[in-house]
Design a protein around this motif. Structure first.
Motif, PDB file in Angstrom:
ATOM      1  N   LYS A   1     -10.669   9.893  -2.740  1.00  0.00           N
ATOM      2  CA  LYS A   1     -10.416   8.462  -2.863  1.00  0.00           C
ATOM      3  C   LYS A   1     -11.021   8.016  -4.175  1.00  0.00           C
TER       4      LYS A   1
ATOM      5  N   GLU B   1      -4.443  13.262  -0.302  1.00  0.00           N
ATOM      6  CA  GLU B   1      -4.681  14.427   0.555  1.00  0.00           C
ATOM      7  C   GLU B   1      -3.923  15.599  -0.055  1.00  0.00           C
TER       8      GLU B   1
ATOM      9  N   ASP C   1       0.855  -1.199   0.000  1.00  0.00           N
ATOM     10  CA  ASP C   1       0.000   0.000   0.000  1.00  0.00           C
ATOM     11  C   ASP C   1       0.889   1.247   0.000  1.00  0.00           C
TER      12      ASP C   1
ATOM     13  N   ASP D   1     -15.634   7.685  -6.860  1.00  0.00           N
ATOM     14  CA  ASP D   1     -16.723   6.712  -6.774  1.00  0.00           C
ATOM     15  C   ASP D   1     -17.965   7.138  -7.554  1.00  0.00           C
TER      16      ASP D   1
ATOM     17  N   VAL E   1      -4.548   1.999  -1.606  1.00  0.00           N
ATOM     18  CA  VAL E   1      -5.390   1.372  -0.591  1.00  0.00           C
ATOM     19  C   VAL E   1      -5.216  -0.141  -0.742  1.00  0.00           C
TER      20      VAL E   1
ATOM     21  N   VAL F   1      -7.039   1.412  -6.359  1.00  0.00           N
ATOM     22  CA  VAL F   1      -7.645   2.451  -5.522  1.00  0.00           C
ATOM     23  C   VAL F   1      -6.566   3.165  -4.709  1.00  0.00           C
ATOM     24  N   ALA F   2      -6.696   4.488  -4.616  1.00  0.00           N
ATOM     25  CA  ALA F   2      -5.760   5.298  -3.838  1.00  0.00           C
ATOM     26  C   ALA F   2      -6.514   6.379  -3.076  1.00  0.00           C
ATOM     27  N   THR F   3      -5.879   6.860  -2.023  1.00  0.00           N
ATOM     28  CA  THR F   3      -6.373   8.036  -1.308  1.00  0.00           C
ATOM     29  C   THR F   3      -5.363   9.154  -1.530  1.00  0.00           C
TER      30      THR F   3
ATOM     31  N   ARG G   1      -9.431  15.850   0.690  1.00  0.00           N
ATOM     32  CA  ARG G   1      -9.233  14.403   0.614  1.00  0.00           C
ATOM     33  C   ARG G   1     -10.081  13.788  -0.500  1.00  0.00           C
TER      34      ARG G   1
END
Length: 173
Positions: free
Chosen positions: A122, A110, A90, A138, A156, A106-108, A120
């Motif tokens: 995602k 900031e 991750d 999404d 993620v 999938v990534a987050t 933020r």
């Protein structure tokens, strides 16, 4: 020259000091992170330039080499600790090549400066170039995030990511 991740201040100075040694040894800098005030911890995160699996021996070799470099160009007053690690599954997304390599996962993210009223995000990684990282949220919308404004971005941990990064049985030995 290898693309290097963006750092600021002390972390940028340390990155400039250690990256040439890493690159000469066949590694790429993923991230420099300094934490703690009384006794700072300097974390150096690296990848192998040949994309081979990162091993404990790689950490040891990097630690010895960078320890010598940092003893000469001591970035801290007093005592400090050096930690060397792989980026892991991750992993942080710090370079355009990371965003390209992990497109579809999938990534987050900031941001340092809010965009469209938020910091933020995602979503699914769509890729990046030198200036922009792209993410599909999404709700199906796509965001073009200025890479210079990204404070942190990381993958993620998902079943798909684990499957995509698993070593083939023969390579695991």
């Amino acid at each position: 020259m290898t693309e290097r991740p963006f750092h600021e201040g002390l972390e940028a100075r340390i990155a400039d000091t250690v990256a040439p040694t890493l690159e000469h040894m066949g590694y790429e800098l993923v991230r420099i992170q300094v934490s703690g005030k009384e006794r700072p911890v300097l974390q150096v995160m690296a990848d192998r330039a040949d994309d081979a699996p990162f091993r404990v021996e790689d950490c040891e070799a990097i630690s010895h080499a960078l320890g010598a470099v940092l003893d000469v160009n001591d970035p801290f007053r007093g005592e400090w600790t050096l930690e060397v690690s792989s980026a892991g599954i991750d992993r942080p997304l710090t370079r355009a090549k990371d965003w390209e390599r992990y497109a579809g996962h999938v990534a987050t993210v900031e941001l340092a400066i809010p965009m469209e009223g938020r910091k933020r995000f995602k979503g699914v990684v769509l890729g990046a170039d030198a200036e922009i990282a792209r993410l599909k949220l999404d709700d199906g919308s796509e965001m073009a995030l200025p890479r210079a404004s990204i404070r942190r971005a990381k993958l993620v941990l998902t079943d798909e990511l684990i499957a995509a990064t698993a070593l083939p049985p023969a390579a695991a030995n």
